[in-house]
Design a protein around this motif. Structure first.
Motif, mmCIF file in Angstrom:
data_model
loop_
_atom_site.group_PDB
_atom_site.id
_atom_site.type_symbol
_atom_site.label_atom_id
_atom_site.label_comp_id
_atom_site.label_asym_id
_atom_site.label_seq_id
_atom_site.Cartn_x
_atom_site.Cartn_y
_atom_site.Cartn_z
ATOM 1 N N ASN A 76 -1.542 -31.322 -17.084
ATOM 2 C CA ASN A 76 -1.800 -32.095 -16.141
ATOM 3 C C ASN A 76 -1.197 -32.047 -14.675
ATOM 4 O O ASN A 76 -1.688 -32.314 -13.543
ATOM 5 N N GLU A 77 0.022 -31.512 -14.695
ATOM 6 C CA GLU A 77 0.905 -31.331 -13.633
ATOM 7 C C GLU A 77 1.485 -29.974 -13.768
ATOM 8 O O GLU A 77 2.134 -29.877 -14.593
ATOM 9 N N ILE A 126 3.950 -27.206 -22.335
ATOM 10 C CA ILE A 126 2.731 -27.048 -22.578
ATOM 11 C C ILE A 126 2.410 -25.997 -21.454
ATOM 12 O O ILE A 126 2.571 -26.064 -20.251
ATOM 13 N N THR A 127 1.474 -24.904 -21.984
ATOM 14 C CA THR A 127 1.064 -23.632 -21.005
ATOM 15 C C THR A 127 -0.321 -23.484 -21.363
ATOM 16 O O THR A 127 -0.669 -23.440 -22.583
ATOM 17 N N GLU A 128 -1.118 -22.920 -20.256
ATOM 18 C CA GLU A 128 -2.325 -22.516 -20.570
ATOM 19 C C GLU A 128 -2.460 -21.451 -19.413
ATOM 20 O O GLU A 128 -2.122 -21.315 -18.121
ATOM 21 N N SER A 129 -3.546 -20.645 -19.307
ATOM 22 C CA SER A 129 -3.868 -19.521 -18.359
ATOM 23 C C SER A 129 -5.184 -20.037 -17.751
ATOM 24 O O SER A 129 -6.312 -20.569 -18.143
ATOM 25 N N VAL A 130 -5.087 -20.071 -16.135
ATOM 26 C CA VAL A 130 -6.207 -20.480 -15.584
ATOM 27 C C VAL A 130 -6.698 -19.171 -14.600
ATOM 28 O O VAL A 130 -5.520 -18.450 -14.230
ATOM 29 N N CYS A 131 -7.574 -19.334 -13.963
ATOM 30 C CA CYS A 131 -8.126 -18.026 -12.950
ATOM 31 C C CYS A 131 -8.381 -18.442 -11.714
ATOM 32 O O CYS A 131 -8.578 -19.716 -11.151
ATOM 33 N N GLN A 132 -7.580 -17.900 -10.829
ATOM 34 C CA GLN A 132 -7.713 -18.133 -9.236
ATOM 35 C C GLN A 132 -8.017 -16.911 -8.443
ATOM 36 O O GLN A 132 -7.276 -15.895 -8.966
ATOM 37 N N SER A 170 -8.775 -11.197 -8.376
ATOM 38 C CA SER A 170 -8.888 -12.183 -9.609
ATOM 39 C C SER A 170 -7.522 -12.262 -10.246
ATOM 40 O O SER A 170 -7.127 -11.229 -10.758
ATOM 41 N N CYS A 171 -6.995 -13.344 -10.141
ATOM 42 C CA CYS A 171 -5.703 -13.667 -11.116
ATOM 43 C C CYS A 171 -5.676 -14.660 -12.179
ATOM 44 O O CYS A 171 -6.296 -15.572 -11.945
ATOM 45 N N ASP A 172 -5.190 -14.166 -13.388
ATOM 46 C CA ASP A 172 -5.076 -15.080 -14.404
ATOM 47 C C ASP A 172 -3.526 -15.526 -14.227
ATOM 48 O O ASP A 172 -2.772 -14.863 -14.107
ATOM 49 N N ILE A 173 -3.493 -16.876 -14.104
ATOM 50 C CA ILE A 173 -2.009 -17.488 -13.760
ATOM 51 C C ILE A 173 -1.836 -18.280 -14.990
ATOM 52 O O ILE A 173 -2.405 -19.157 -15.538
ATOM 53 N N GLU A 174 -0.472 -18.360 -15.462
ATOM 54 C CA GLU A 174 0.098 -18.954 -16.566
ATOM 55 C C GLU A 174 0.486 -20.141 -16.054
ATOM 56 O O GLU A 174 1.550 -20.056 -15.075
ATOM 57 N N ILE A 175 0.037 -21.208 -16.220
ATOM 58 C CA ILE A 175 0.650 -22.580 -15.677
ATOM 59 C C ILE A 175 1.213 -23.463 -16.684
ATOM 60 O O ILE A 175 1.117 -23.535 -17.920
ATOM 61 N N GLY A 176 2.447 -24.021 -16.412
ATOM 62 C CA GLY A 176 3.133 -24.839 -17.368
ATOM 63 C C GLY A 176 3.555 -26.392 -17.136
ATOM 64 O O GLY A 176 3.628 -26.444 -15.959
ATOM 65 N N ASP A 177 3.672 -27.102 -17.904
ATOM 66 C CA ASP A 177 3.807 -28.470 -17.599
ATOM 67 C C ASP A 177 4.690 -28.934 -19.053
ATOM 68 O O ASP A 177 5.012 -28.239 -20.127
ATOM 69 N N TYR A 178 5.531 -30.077 -18.856
ATOM 70 C CA TYR A 178 6.185 -30.590 -19.970
ATOM 71 C C TYR A 178 6.093 -31.963 -20.223
ATOM 72 O O TYR A 178 6.062 -32.950 -19.094
ATOM 73 N N PHE A 179 5.685 -32.362 -21.295
ATOM 74 C CA PHE A 179 5.092 -33.614 -21.805
ATOM 75 C C PHE A 179 5.661 -34.164 -23.100
ATOM 76 O O PHE A 179 5.554 -33.489 -24.036
ATOM 77 N N ALA A 180 6.211 -35.204 -23.263
ATOM 78 C CA ALA A 180 6.822 -35.676 -24.578
ATOM 79 C C ALA A 180 7.842 -34.782 -25.322
ATOM 80 O O ALA A 180 7.448 -34.637 -26.554
#
Length: 122
Positions: free
Chosen positions: A42-43, A88-94, A74-84
């Motif tokens: 989410n963030e 939390i991590t996932e890969s998005v394309c930019q 094209s970049c696959d970017i691993e993004i991370g968040d912290y919740f509870a």
């Protein structure tokens, strides 16, 4: 000619392109709305480059041995968040458009530099 440039870049400057993008993403991820393509994050609290692929080289302009061109990556970017209490991590394309320059001598590119970067897809 575009495929020749793409092949030369991949062969000689792949690591330099990756390192530039990795540094840019880690230091400037907050400039991009990476959560737009995310399902779980989410963030974005951190981001790092996982994979970069040069899709095409275009807008090539040559003045003597000096060459300027744009590169779509094209970049696959691993993004991370912290919740509870959980990471939390996932890969998005930019996609990014890089403005580049180099010197072309004897069918070889030298003095390669990345002079600018912009998000290609938003």
């Amino acid at each position: 000619m575009n495929n020749l440039f793409k092949d030369m870049l991949a062969e000689h400057f792949e690591q330099e392109i990756y390192d530039f993008l990795q540094d840019h993403i880690m230091n400037n991820y907050d400039q991009y709305d990476l959560t737009r393509r995310a399902n779980e994050v989410n963030e974005v609290l951190e981001a790092s480059l996982d994979l970069a692929e040069v899709l095409r080289v275009y807008n090539i302009k040559q003045d003597g041995s000096d060459v300027a061109f744009n590169m779509l990556v094209s970049c696959d970017i691993e993004i991370g968040d912290y919740f509870a209490g959980e990471n939390i991590t996932e890969s998005v394309c930019q996609w990014f458009e890089l403005s580049c320059s180099a010197v072309l001598e004897n069918a070889t590119l030298t003095d390669f530099s990345i002079d600018g970067i912009e998000a290609y897809n938003k």
